[in-house]
Motif scaffolding. Structure first.
Motif, PDB file in Angstrom:
ATOM      1  N   UNK A  76       0.861  -1.186   0.000  1.00 28.07           N
ATOM      2  CA  UNK A  76       0.000   0.000   0.000  1.00 28.07           C
ATOM      3  C   UNK A  76       0.892   1.229   0.000  1.00 28.07           C
ATOM      4  N   UNK A  77       0.682   2.093  -0.957  1.00 26.72           N
ATOM      5  CA  UNK A  77       1.424   3.358  -1.028  1.00 26.72           C
ATOM      6  C   UNK A  77       0.639   4.423  -0.288  1.00 26.72           C
ATOM      7  N   UNK A  78       1.247   4.982   0.735  1.00 28.60           N
ATOM      8  CA  UNK A  78       0.604   6.041   1.501  1.00 28.60           C
ATOM      9  C   UNK A  78       1.324   7.359   1.247  1.00 28.60           C
ATOM     10  N   UNK A  79       0.523   8.402   1.107  1.00 29.00           N
ATOM     11  CA  UNK A  79       1.051   9.770   0.998  1.00 29.00           C
ATOM     12  C   UNK A  79       0.038  10.693   1.667  1.00 29.00           C
ATOM     13  N   UNK A  80       0.220  11.973   1.506  1.00 23.86           N
ATOM     14  CA  UNK A  80      -0.662  12.934   2.167  1.00 23.86           C
ATOM     15  C   UNK A  80      -2.128  12.744   1.779  1.00 23.86           C
TER      16      UNK A  80
END
Length: 178
Positions: A76-80
């Motif tokens: 899972x790619x998490x960012x703002x």
């Protein structure tokens, strides 16, 4: 926590580290015992943290760090834009699904840590602004980091559970044995 980690077999540093990690995972799992998804998703304090959210977060974090150590991209790619989803169940997710996923992640972590040639082997930290540039960490650091991360959130889980229904870790261990 209310469990005891037995001493490792002589010279089994990996086993000792993995046992302490498993103990902390158990603290979060116990905090969820006997709760519905709605109860586990409740935030009974000034914080927005919930038991379901902590569960999802620690599973994602563990999977992500082990993936990085393997030279892979986290699942899972998490960012703002989606960071908040790391701490809540979304799109029909359930506590049961998250527990099953974390069990799979835990098995993969153990297999990886046991298979890596040396705990002194290193991997590069992500190129994120909160990490020093061009720094590598050891596999030992990885497991210690996972222990620290999981233990921190196991403590949060104790407080949240007690705030939900007054149950403490001592009472929940009894539930786990029945």
């Amino acid at each position: 926590m209310v469990t005891h980690v037995r001493a490792e077999a002589h010279g089994d540093e990996r086993g000792a580290l993995l046992s302490f990690l498993a103990e902390q995972r158990g603290g979060i799992r116990r905090a969820l015992l006997g709760l519905t998804d709605a109860q586990a998703s409740g935030s009974p304090s000034a914080s927005e943290l919930s038991l379901a959210g902590l569960l999802k977060h620690v599973a994602e974090v563990e999977q992500g760090w082990v993936a990085r150590a393997k030279g892979e991209v986290p699942a899972v790619k998490r960012d703002e834009s989606n960071w908040h989803e790391c701490f809540v169940l979304v799109d029909g997710e359930t506590v049961e699904q998250q527990l099953a996923y974390w069990e799979k992640v835990a098995d993969e972590t153990e297999a990886f840590v046991r298979a890596v040639p040396s705990l002194d082997d290193t991997f590069a930290l992500p190129n994120d602004p909160w990490f020093p540039p061009d720094e590598s960490v050891s596999m030992r650091w990885l497991v210690l980091h996972l222990i620290r991360e999981t233990a921190r959130h196991a403590g949060h889980a104790d407080i949240i559970r007690e705030s939900l229904d007054g149950k403490t870790a001592f009472e929940l261990v009894g539930l786990a044995r029945s």
